[in-house]
Design an enzyme around this catalytic site. Structure first.
Site, PDB file in Angstrom:
ATOM      1  N   LYS A 572     113.240  -3.608 107.492  1.00  4.61           N
ATOM      2  CA  LYS A 572     112.256  -3.364 108.511  1.00  4.61           C
ATOM      3  C   LYS A 572     112.052  -1.329 108.245  1.00  4.61           C
ATOM      4  CE  LYS A 572     113.929  -5.790 111.531  1.00  4.61           C
ATOM      5  NZ  LYS A 572     113.354  -7.050 111.425  1.00  4.61           N
ATOM      6  N   ARG A 573     110.872  -1.080 109.111  1.00  4.17           N
ATOM      7  CA  ARG A 573     110.887  -0.053 109.616  1.00  4.17           C
ATOM      8  C   ARG A 573     112.843   0.517 110.069  1.00  4.17           C
ATOM      9  NH1 ARG A 573     106.238   3.120 108.087  1.00  4.17           N
ATOM     10  NH2 ARG A 573     107.218   4.547 109.787  1.00  4.17           N
TER      11      ARG A 573
END
Ligand code: F58
Length: 838
Positions: A572-573
């Site tokens: 994920k970011r």
């Protein structure tokens, strides 16, 4: 009416068609082969012997696109003649991912195309790999828009997705010496076969200048906006085909160009460089996606981008309406426009402006239409992520819109005053203008006031909206607040990315209806304890792990053992609230345990990470460096590397995500409760049979409710506990001093072990944790570790793990984006499906 096609297994086969097929539309193997050869020759201008891999891909893409076009034209005709109510999804981002494989699946011709390819001696996988993905988004929000486009078409809702055709999408991430290095994404370099330019569909978009107020002959007040800059927005259309249906919707992305006439004007007076400059300035507007996962404060170009695509889109909607249904008084009956976060919120003022200034509508009528057209989805509670723009910037760039916003605000605040007599504090809180500090426009307030419905993206998030950031608005009109829990498309995230699993599911369910009705996965439940399914299930997972291990070893060089190791993935970011550093602290703890006791006899684990950091987000970049530094030490330490390894997959994007989801045993969803609005990676992993270790945050809560608490590894504080602890005064150093293992893990980070003796490199990270720890990593550390120990124990009992994994998949029906779209259609949009047969 059931308009779905027969399942793929019954899709066109090698039986020759009774009547000769058209090579652009025929679905038989023979037609596909002929079409491919024709496209290679007539479009790419190549014969097989000299074709490059890119030529081979383009020929495949055109072959597939041709087969979408007749459905597209038919859909457009039906939508037009039936005056179908239409959703316009306004989103600054679409993180689409590669089209080819997905379109093959939705057309139902993956298998026949594969066989056609084989007979032409083509490397099908290599062709798929050749596609550059359009990365026109940052993360979850942009990917959600892409999933929703797939589902809108699949559930047969007439829809147009409007956005920006960025020339440079999200940057490509390289890892050099452990650090993130950004490279520009040149996805259009070799052409984009999926889009059709529409140079004739173009609108002027104006900026700057001033307004002139007057009265017309009838004595009505009129406003003229005299702008000092104008650009053209040109439409580029991409067809979006639903799965197993004839419906094709439109994704219309706008490219900014200098208007021709403008160019020549300047050129004629001899200012050649001025003309060139104006052209460059215009084209800059759609040049690049802002790579941040929080709004870019004060960046003029960002506001220009937002207004640019919104203005083009609203003008286009008005054009479509006037061309079909008729008077603008019924605009909101024809269209509903969903605002994907506040980035398109200026649409509220733009529609008002167009109705009043260009179409001479009085305020009240215009407001009625506007208010009934828009709906707003909020995607974040983080205060720093709530978008505001300075009044001064607005005044300079969009003077007419500022006037309209002031007037909306004046009228709105009057209603607040009447409702809450004497409560001026409330008036100040609800105002569209934040007067504390410099004056700023609160885009979320504009979106709420200008919309008929407001929704959050998971149950908890939608509740928290009502009690925190939009509390006053909720109190005033509770009936406008909704929840629509996010979903993801099972076409891309199971069928395309994990074909082995898809096949196994189909075999044990006895049908492939689950692909368009994900609740049907429940049919797997009765087989959850069946050793036959469990064995096959494990084979499929291991094969996916093998694929990933091979890919990682070829791209970055880490060697992982798919047979013995649990694949524990966080992708994920990079963000502090998502707490990748909590994961790292666990790795360090396991490392220390192994060093103290090399005969620990633990379940071997591969810790795999992926994610981009915003280029200016120092702490997130330091987390990437830390992960890679820990990886370097662990992977090279023969005392431990038979048990644990760490890998950072560079350039996490849709394509690479599709390699990760099928291969995960364990999915890390460990954000601080109350911070992750929903999350959608959590759904993608779980759909592919990963078990989740997670907090009670975002959609994790609903995932756990669905799959059963006993099939989910829960740890950590609740959002309410977090709130209370913060109110009491959270003191991370108490945890640091109160837990020897925690202290020793953090101290190891700054010891120099992971930084070739440099004790300063990771100091900012460690200090921040010990002194501030805004996301309470330390408070959840112990619970997380204990949970991880339980996970290892269960993983050691394969039959139990497999059963849990099967049940996770079987109970994921709710998280199909088809369900989300049906929720929107029924509860928010009031739109019926408009089925198009094939
Ligand atoms: C994400 N937001 C949420 N914003 O963080 C996530 O929980 C949720 O699942 C997802 O939306 C879909 O609802 C998000 O991705 C952005 O990337 C924005 C990009 C533009 C600047 C502001 C943030």
């Amino acid at each position: 009416m059931n308009t779905a096609v027969a399942p793929e297994t019954e899709a066109p086969t090698e039986v020759p068609a009774a009547t000769p097929e058209h090579t652009r539309t025929g679905m038989s193997k023979a037609s596909l082969k002929q079409a491919y050869i024709d496209n290679l020759f007539y479009i790419q201008g190549r014969f097989r012997e000299v074709a490059t891999p890119h030529d081979l891909y383009m020929a495949a893409a055109f072959t597939v696109r041709d087969r979408m076009l007749d459905r597209w034209v038919k859909s457009a005709q039906v939508y037009k003649t039936s005056h179908a109510r239409t959703v316009c999804y306004l989103s600054a981002e679409y993180l689409l991912g590669p089209h080819l494989a997905n379109n093959l699946v939705n057309l139902g011709i993956s298998e026949v195309a594969r066989r056609a390819g084989e007979e032409l001696d083509l490397d099908f996988e290599a062709i798929l790999e050749e596609e550059e993905e359009p990365g026109l988004g940052n993360g979850g929000l942009g990917r959600l828009a892409a999933c929703y486009m797939d589902s809108l078409a699949t559930v047969q809702i007439p829809a147009i997705g409007y956005g920006i055709r960025y020339e440079f999408g999200i940057f490509d991430q390289d890892i050099q010496n452990g650090w993130q290095v950004e490279r520009s994404d040149t996805w259009l370099r070799n052409g984009n076969p999926w889009e059709i330019p529409r140079p004739k569909i173009s609108f002027p978009v104006r900026y700057g200048g001033h307004t002139e107020h007057s009265r017309d002959q009838a004595g009505r007040s009129r406003v003229r906006w005299v702008a000092d800059m104008v650009v053209s927005g040109v439409a580029f259309d991409t067809p979006v085909l639903g799965y197993g249906v004839g419906n094709v919707n439109l994704l219309r992305l706008w490219k900014a160009e200098a208007p021709e006439s403008f160019d020549f004007q300047v050129f004629n007076v001899g200012d050649y460089y001025g003309a060139v400059h104006a052209k460059i300035e215009a084209e800059t507007i759609s040049k690049v996606l802002y790579p941040n996962d929080e709004p870019e404060a004060g960046k003029e170009l960002r506001l220009k981008q937002q207004y640019f695509f919104v203005s083009c889109s609203i003008q286009d909607m008005i054009r479509l309406h006037l061309n079909t249904v008729g008077p603008l008084e019924t605009f909101h009956e024809k269209f509903v426009a969903q605002l994907n976060d506040t980035h398109p919120a200026i649409a509220v003022a733009e529609l008002m402006r167009l109705l009043m200034d260009d179409h001479a509508m009085p305020w009240d009528a215009a407001w009625d239409i506007t208010r009934n057209t828009f709906c707003y989805t909020n995607h974040t509670l983080l205060p720093e992520a709530l978008e505001t723009w300075s009044v001064a910037l607005f005044e300079r760039l969009l003077p007419r819109h500022l006037e309209i916003i002031y007037e909306i605000n004046r009228r709105f605040l009057d209603t607040v005053r009447v409702r809450y007599l004497g409560d001026e504090a409330r008036v100040a809180r609800m105002s569209l203008i934040d007067e504390t500090g410099g004056r700023r426009i609160r885009m979320a307030h504009l979106a709420v006031v200008g919309s008929r419905a407001v929704n959050g993206v998971a149950a908890l998030h939608s509740e928290l909206i009502k009690t925190t950031i939009l509390k006053d608005f909720y109190e005033m009109s509770p009936e406008r607040f909704h929840n629509v829990t996010n979903g993801v498309t099972p076409r891309r995230f199971i069928v395309v990315s994990n074909p082995r699993l898809a096949e196994l599911i189909t075999e044990f369910c006895g049908h492939d209806r689950w692909i368009r009705d994900l609740d049907c996965l429940r049919d797997l439940e009765e087989h959850a304890e069946d050793p036959a399914l469990q064995a096959r299930w494990r084979e499929v997972k291991t094969a996916a792990k093998q694929d990933l291990a091979l890919w990682l070893s070829q791209h970055g060089g880490v060697v992982l053992d798919p047979q013995t190791m649990m694949f524990d993935i966080q992708a994920k970011r990079m963000h502090e609230y998502k707490r990748q550093h909590l994961n790292v602290l666990h790795i360090i703890r396991v490392y220390q345990r192994l060093k103290q006791n090399p005969n620990l006899g633990m379940v071997p684990r591969a810790f795999i990470f992926g994610g981009k950091a915003a280029p200016g987000y120092y702490m997130a970049k330091l987390m990437i460096k830390l992960i890679n530094s820990v990886a370097e030490v662990i992977n090279n330490d023969p005392q431990v590397n038979g048990f644990i390894r760490v890998a950072f997959m560079a350039d996490f994007n849709v394509k690479n995500g599709q390699r990760l989801y099928p291969a995960a045993d364990l999915s890390e969803q460990i954000s601080l409760a109350g911070k992750e609005a929903s999350g959608t990676g959590n759904m993608k992993f779980s759909m592919n049979g990963a078990l989740t270790v997670g907090t009670l945050d975002g959609a994790n809560i609903e995932i756990r409710d669905e799959v059963g608490a006993e099939n989910f590894f829960l740890f950590g504080m609740t959002a309410e506990e977090v709130r209370r602890k913060q109110a009491e005064g959270y003191r991370p150093w108490d945890y640091y001093h109160g837990d020897d293992e925690l202290r020793s893990d953090i101290d190891l980070v700054t010891s120099g072990l992971f930084s070739h003796g440099d004790t300063n490199l990771f100091r900012p990270l460690a200090d921040h944790l010990i002194n501030q720890d805004p996301f309470m990593v330390l408070a959840d550390y112990r619970a997380y570790l204990n949970c991880q120990d339980r996970i290892s124990e269960v993983y050691d009992r394969p039959a139990e793990w497999d059963r849990m994994s099967i049940l996770n998949v079987a109970r994921m029906g709710k998280f199909s984006s088809d369900r989300s779209i049906r929720d929107y259609a029924e509860r928010i949009w009031g739109i019926e499906p408009k089925p198009i047969g094939i």
